[in-house]
Design an enzyme around this catalytic site. Structure first.
Site, PDB file in Angstrom:
ATOM      1  N   GLY A 124      97.034  80.446 -21.188  1.00  0.00           N
ATOM      2  CA  GLY A 124      98.217  79.696 -20.785  1.00  0.00           C
ATOM      3  C   GLY A 124      98.101  79.145 -19.375  1.00  0.00           C
ATOM      4  O   GLY A 124      98.336  79.852 -18.396  1.00  0.00           O
ATOM      5  N   PRO A 128     105.707  73.303 -18.395  1.00  0.00           N
ATOM      6  CA  PRO A 128     106.507  72.093 -18.661  1.00  0.00           C
ATOM      7  C   PRO A 128     106.356  71.049 -17.544  1.00  0.00           C
ATOM      8  O   PRO A 128     106.338  69.853 -17.809  1.00  0.00           O
ATOM      9  CB  PRO A 128     107.942  72.627 -18.740  1.00  0.00           C
ATOM     10  CG  PRO A 128     107.788  74.046 -19.192  1.00  0.00           C
ATOM     11  CD  PRO A 128     106.499  74.536 -18.583  1.00  0.00           C
ATOM     12  N   GLY A 131     100.943  69.891 -15.928  1.00  0.00           N
ATOM     13  CA  GLY A 131      99.975  69.644 -16.998  1.00  0.00           C
ATOM     14  C   GLY A 131      98.643  69.267 -16.392  1.00  0.00           C
ATOM     15  O   GLY A 131      97.831  70.143 -16.048  1.00  0.00           O
ATOM     16  N   ILE A 157     100.877  76.278 -25.806  1.00  0.00           N
ATOM     17  CA  ILE A 157      99.767  77.246 -25.791  1.00  0.00           C
ATOM     18  C   ILE A 157      99.269  77.546 -27.214  1.00  0.00           C
ATOM     19  O   ILE A 157     100.011  78.056 -28.062  1.00  0.00           O
ATOM     20  CB  ILE A 157     100.162  78.544 -25.043  1.00  0.00           C
ATOM     21  CG1 ILE A 157     100.754  78.185 -23.667  1.00  0.00           C
ATOM     22  CG2 ILE A 157      98.951  79.470 -24.902  1.00  0.00           C
ATOM     23  CD1 ILE A 157      99.902  77.286 -22.769  1.00  0.00           C
ATOM     24  N   GLN A 339      90.940  51.811 -41.835  1.00  0.00           N
ATOM     25  CA  GLN A 339      90.842  50.383 -42.154  1.00  0.00           C
ATOM     26  C   GLN A 339      90.000  50.165 -43.418  1.00  0.00           C
ATOM     27  O   GLN A 339      90.346  49.355 -44.278  1.00  0.00           O
ATOM     28  CB  GLN A 339      90.207  49.647 -40.955  1.00  0.00           C
ATOM     29  CG  GLN A 339      90.319  48.139 -41.006  1.00  0.00           C
ATOM     30  CD  GLN A 339      91.753  47.660 -40.856  1.00  0.00           C
ATOM     31  OE1 GLN A 339      92.626  48.393 -40.393  1.00  0.00           O
ATOM     32  NE2 GLN A 339      92.014  46.435 -41.281  1.00  0.00           N
ATOM     33  N   GLU A 366      92.804  69.549 -22.885  1.00  0.00           N
ATOM     34  CA  GLU A 366      91.693  69.950 -21.988  1.00  0.00           C
ATOM     35  C   GLU A 366      91.311  68.854 -20.998  1.00  0.00           C
ATOM     36  O   GLU A 366      90.142  68.627 -20.730  1.00  0.00           O
ATOM     37  CB  GLU A 366      90.461  70.354 -22.804  1.00  0.00           C
ATOM     38  CG  GLU A 366      90.734  71.549 -23.669  1.00  0.00           C
ATOM     39  CD  GLU A 366      89.832  72.730 -23.378  1.00  0.00           C
ATOM     40  OE1 GLU A 366      89.016  72.670 -22.461  1.00  0.00           O
ATOM     41  OE2 GLU A 366      89.987  73.717 -24.096  1.00  0.00           O
ATOM     42  N   GLU A 370      92.297  60.070 -18.688  1.00  0.00           N
ATOM     43  CA  GLU A 370      92.431  59.637 -17.292  1.00  0.00           C
ATOM     44  C   GLU A 370      91.896  60.729 -16.355  1.00  0.00           C
ATOM     45  O   GLU A 370      91.183  60.443 -15.387  1.00  0.00           O
ATOM     46  CB  GLU A 370      93.915  59.342 -16.965  1.00  0.00           C
ATOM     47  CG  GLU A 370      94.502  58.126 -17.686  1.00  0.00           C
ATOM     48  CD  GLU A 370      94.841  58.380 -19.154  1.00  0.00           C
ATOM     49  OE1 GLU A 370      94.853  59.551 -19.595  1.00  0.00           O
ATOM     50  OE2 GLU A 370      95.072  57.391 -19.877  1.00  0.00           O
TER      51      GLU A 370
END
Ligand SMILES: Cc1cc2nc3c(=O)[nH]c(=O)nc-3n(C[C@H](O)[C@H](O)[C@H](O)COP(=O)(O)OP(=O)(O)OC[C@H]3O[C@@H](n4cnc5c(N)ncnc54)[C@H](O)[C@@H]3O)c2cc1C
Length: 384
Positions: A124, A128, A131, A157, A339, A366, A370
């Site tokens: 964990g 909230p 991140g 988690i 597709q 993970e 970005e």
């Protein structure tokens, strides 16, 4: 340079390939539809030694290398990403912190049952409001009378609330350092700790059969000895854990892409339009050729990162590159697989529909795409 797998790596890959085809794939649609945790498959994976694959035999593991582990995750993800993430999160996030940072006593108490697959364990980090900026954790743990008193919330988690879960290792602020910055440490929180509660499973877009929950700590007390590793080293420790985790998330991504490619390849050869299989149309052939090219590229990047880890080299850059590339490949490949299926790809009876939903998290979990680019830029020395 030798691209051949060893006999042991080949045997593990083949074992997982057969297991995934025969046992996992037939259940994937139903588990997804019912959002049901795959208890019987987890028990079978434990029986095959997969839940402790990369840990030494002395700790209940199978003593395999990271290359074998990456191959195992790829094969499972080819059939079902939920089953693959259940294994990958258990090994890379749940069990490996004990192996990397635990005392001998902690390895005996926690790692052994995890590696044997008798229990699952969560990790964990995310909260909230913390991140990508995981160092901004607000969960606090105060040392009082020989016990850590924990207060706070963790979000998203994996494996944290199944009937098999023994507990979760969390990061918590345990004080401030000399410069006034948060001192972060890792704490082991068993499931039966008073004041530690789990929410119901989230309703997710994908990975529906996997277990993901919010955790709450209200004066949850664990013994002082439940500190994992050195006090104040939590940030460093979780970055090390995430480096290894990136290899397994990359393997999840390429496995998923490969599974979607398998489906699209088979469909293109049987679906007929204009009097012939659609696989005869150059537009479809080019899509499949591009899909295979990208999967092969991703596989090589993952195996290189795993090989570097096994060789004891610095693999942070390779793992980040492999994770970022593989996540993006999974998006492109799964999209093309749908597709190629035309309207049928939009129907839930076709596995590519589930794979399309399962894909997105590969670019978020993970470390988002970005954040991977930030990590790569830092490793390139651009901030120096
Ligand atoms: C199904 C699932 C399972 C998970 N399992 C676990 C688990 O077992 N353990 C655990 O600890 N966590 C887990 N996570 C959490 C996951 O790792 C985070 O969701 C992820 O790291 C992103 O954090 P966030 O969701 O708070 O997004 P945020 O950090 O709020 O990001 C939102 C957006 O802003 C972007 N962004 C943020 N910072 C920057 C920046 N500096 N520069 C540019 N862009 C930026 C992000 O890339 C993203 O696009 C899980 C998540 C999911 C959905």
């Amino acid at each position: 340079m030798n691209f051949d797998l060893t006999d042991e790596q080949t045997a593990i890959r083949d074992l997982c390939r057969d297991f995934a085809r025969e046992e996992v794939a037939p259940q994937a649609e139903e588990l997804d539809r019912k959002a049901e945790f795959p208890y019987d498959l987890v028990a079978k994976m434990a029986g095959l030694g997969l839940l402790g694959l990369p840990f030494p035999e002395q700790y209940g593991g199978a003593g395999a290398d990271t290359v074998s582990y990456a191959l195992a995750v790829m094969e499972l993800a080819r059939a079902d990403a939920s089953v693959a993430i259940t294994l990958a999160a258990h090994v890379s996030l749940g069990a490996s912190p004990f192996y990397l940072f635990g005392t001998e006593a902690q390895k005996e108490t926690y790692l052994v049952p995890l590696a044997r697959g008798e229990k699952l364990w969560g990790f964990g980090l995310t909260e909230p409001n913390a991140g990508s900026d995981a160092g901004g954790a607000q969960t606090k743990a105060e040392l009082r009378d020989g016990r850590w008193i924990i207060n706070g919330t963790k979000a998203f988690i994996t494996n944290s609330g199944t009937d098999l879960t023994g507990g979760t290792t969390i990061t918590a602020v345990t004080g401030t350092d000399a410069k006034g910055r948060s001192e972060i440490s890792n704490l082991i929180v068993p499931q039966d700790t008073p004041g530690f509660t789990r929410s119901k499973k989230y309703n997710k877009m994908g990975w529906k059969a996997s277990d993901t929950r919010e955790l709450s700590f209200a004066d949850a007390a664990v013994p002082e000895a439940n500190l994992l590793g050195t006090r104040g080293n939590g940030l460093k420790q979780f970055l090390t854990i995430l480096d290894g985790g990136r290899i397994s998330v990359a393997a999840l991504s390429i496995g998923l892409a490969w599974g979607a490619y398998d489906q699209a390849f088979a469909y293109a050869r049987t679906r007929r339009q204009f009097g012939q299989p659609i696989a005869r149309f150059q537009a479809i052939q080019f899509k499949l050729a591009d899909m295979l090219m990208e999967i092969e590229h991703g596989k090589l990047m993952i195996l290189k990162a795993a090989w570097e880890k096994d060789a004891g080299r610095d693999f942070a850059m390779s793992a980040s590159l492999a994770k970022l590339y593989s996540g993006e490949v999974s998006r492109r490949v799964v999209n093309e697989a749908v597709q190629i299926h035309g309207g049928y790809g939009f129907m839930d009876e076709y596995p590519v529909s589930r794979m399309y939903r399962d894909q997105k998290i590969n670019e978020i979990g993970e470390g988002t795409n970005e954040v991977q680019r930030l990590v790569i830029a830092r490793l390139m020395g651009l901030n120096a």
